[in-house]
Design an enzyme around this catalytic site. Structure first.
Site, PDB file in Angstrom:
ATOM      1  N   ASP A 257      32.199 -66.477  47.781  1.00 28.78           N
ATOM      2  CA  ASP A 257      32.258 -67.892  47.439  1.00 28.78           C
ATOM      3  C   ASP A 257      30.882 -68.492  47.704  1.00 28.78           C
ATOM      4  O   ASP A 257      30.592 -68.991  48.792  1.00 28.78           O
ATOM      5  CB  ASP A 257      33.325 -68.592  48.265  1.00 28.78           C
ATOM      6  N   ALA A 258      30.028 -68.422  46.693  1.00 38.25           N
ATOM      7  CA  ALA A 258      28.650 -68.889  46.817  1.00 38.25           C
ATOM      8  C   ALA A 258      28.362 -70.088  45.920  1.00 38.25           C
ATOM      9  O   ALA A 258      27.417 -70.824  46.155  1.00 38.25           O
ATOM     10  CB  ALA A 258      27.674 -67.756  46.491  1.00 38.25           C
ATOM     11  N   LYS A 259      29.150 -70.254  44.867  1.00 41.19           N
ATOM     12  CA  LYS A 259      29.026 -71.379  43.937  1.00 41.19           C
ATOM     13  C   LYS A 259      27.588 -71.565  43.466  1.00 41.19           C
ATOM     14  O   LYS A 259      27.072 -72.687  43.419  1.00 41.19           O
ATOM     15  CB  LYS A 259      29.567 -72.665  44.561  1.00 41.19           C
ATOM     16  N   ARG A 260      26.955 -70.481  43.088  1.00 43.91           N
ATOM     17  CA  ARG A 260      25.571 -70.563  42.635  1.00 43.91           C
ATOM     18  C   ARG A 260      25.504 -71.083  41.202  1.00 43.91           C
ATOM     19  O   ARG A 260      26.391 -70.830  40.388  1.00 43.91           O
ATOM     20  CB  ARG A 260      24.899 -69.187  42.704  1.00 43.91           C
TER      21      ARG A 260
ATOM     22  N   THR B 173      31.712 -66.777  42.822  1.00 39.06           N
ATOM     23  CA  THR B 173      31.946 -68.091  42.226  1.00 39.06           C
ATOM     24  C   THR B 173      30.619 -68.684  41.773  1.00 39.06           C
ATOM     25  O   THR B 173      29.600 -68.532  42.434  1.00 39.06           O
ATOM     26  CB  THR B 173      32.626 -69.063  43.207  1.00 39.06           C
TER      27      THR B 173
END
Length: 287
Positions: free
Chosen positions: A97-100, A127
């Site tokens: 879960d890094a949402k890059r 993510t």
């Protein structure tokens, strides 16, 4: 590189065998305190490795939240690397879960960090945020197809602030969220059996909001659904929220399971209970 079996196929099998559940690994300060641990590297290690020991051999997906490791600098990243490796070795799929989200070579570097098998942070999926335009994600989407990994794109998130962007209507009348879902459906059309590798993040707490956004959740891929447990949604809500797409929902539970630590048996019992409730709700919806 020798690609893995496509992520969507691996995820479908893991959900069928272990139950449709993703458990977050979120070592934020208040949860460390609840476990009687210090907000330091020793506390981080104890928390993280306990969760991995308790759950990696039995849940379908573990989702470490990168930010909670990054705040400890290189020592925190070292813990994250070990947790990823140990979780995958025990059979759990790891969703980072890094949402890059970025463009060009920077997005390609983010993709390589999490989706290149040569990386020490290599995960089964990551993510990403599409709000520099869906096309900006192309390096991650292409590397995922090449390496057999997956990508989860933020589409309809459960935070109230998200609506001002995600529900915005384009000139063609479609909402931004619906546009992202349409992109993912097209991405999955190439290899959607038994399930595509390109997923969306859609909050389990959104209810009727999904209809207001014109959301077609039949994207052929997985739907990561945060909000079960502490945020108020229940397994029984899933068929109402996701309709015919409920079989592809991967509910994410974090605090609802993690609050039972550091007792390993209690963590396992809680995860098994959530997974069973989701499985029953999906079976009931199918009739």
């Amino acid at each position: 590189m020798t690609p893995l079996e496509p992520f969507g196929a691996r995820l479908r099998r893991a959900m069928d065998e272990r139950g449709p559940l993703c458990v977050g690994i979120d070592p934020h300060a208040s949860l460390l305190a609840d476990w009687g641990l210090g907000d330091d590297i020793k506390g981080l290690e104890r928390f993280t490795y306990t969760v991995v020991e308790a759950l990696a051999d039995r849940v379908a997906v573990l989702k470490p939240q990168s930010a909670f490791f990054e705040r400890f600098g290189s020592r925190g990243i070292a813990v994250l690397e070990q947790a990823v490796a140990d979780s995958r070795a025990a059979g759990a799929l790891v969703l980072m879960d890094a949402k890059r989200g970025d463009i060009g070579s920077t997005m390609a570097a983010y993709a390589a960090t999490y989706l290149d098998p040569a990386s020490p942070l290599f995960s089964d999926a990551v993510t990403v945020s599409p709000y520099l335009g869906y096309g900006s994600l192309r390096p991650a989407l292409d590397l995922a197809r090449q390496s057999g990994t997956g990508v989860f794109v933020l589409a309809l998130t459960s935070n109230p602030e998200g609506a001002e962007v995600q529900h915005a209507v384009r000139a063609d009348g479609a909402s931004v969220a619906a546009t992202m879902l349409d992109h993912l459906k097209a991405e999955n059309a190439r290899d959607a059996a038994p399930m595509g590798s390109y997923g969306a993040v859609v909050g389990a707490t959104l209810g009727d909001t999904l209809g207001a956004a014109g959301a077609d959740l039949a994207i052929g891929g997985p739907l990561l659904a945060p909000g079960i447990g502490a945020q108020g949604a229940t397994a029984a809500d899933l068929p109402k929220v996701f309709g015919a797409a409920v079989a592809n929902v991967v509910p994410n539970v974090s605090r609802g399971v993690l609050k039972h630590g550091p007792d390993v048996a209690a963590l396992r019992e809680s995860a098994a209970r959530f997974a069973g409730e989701v499985r029953d709700a999906v079976a009931s919806a199918r009739g």
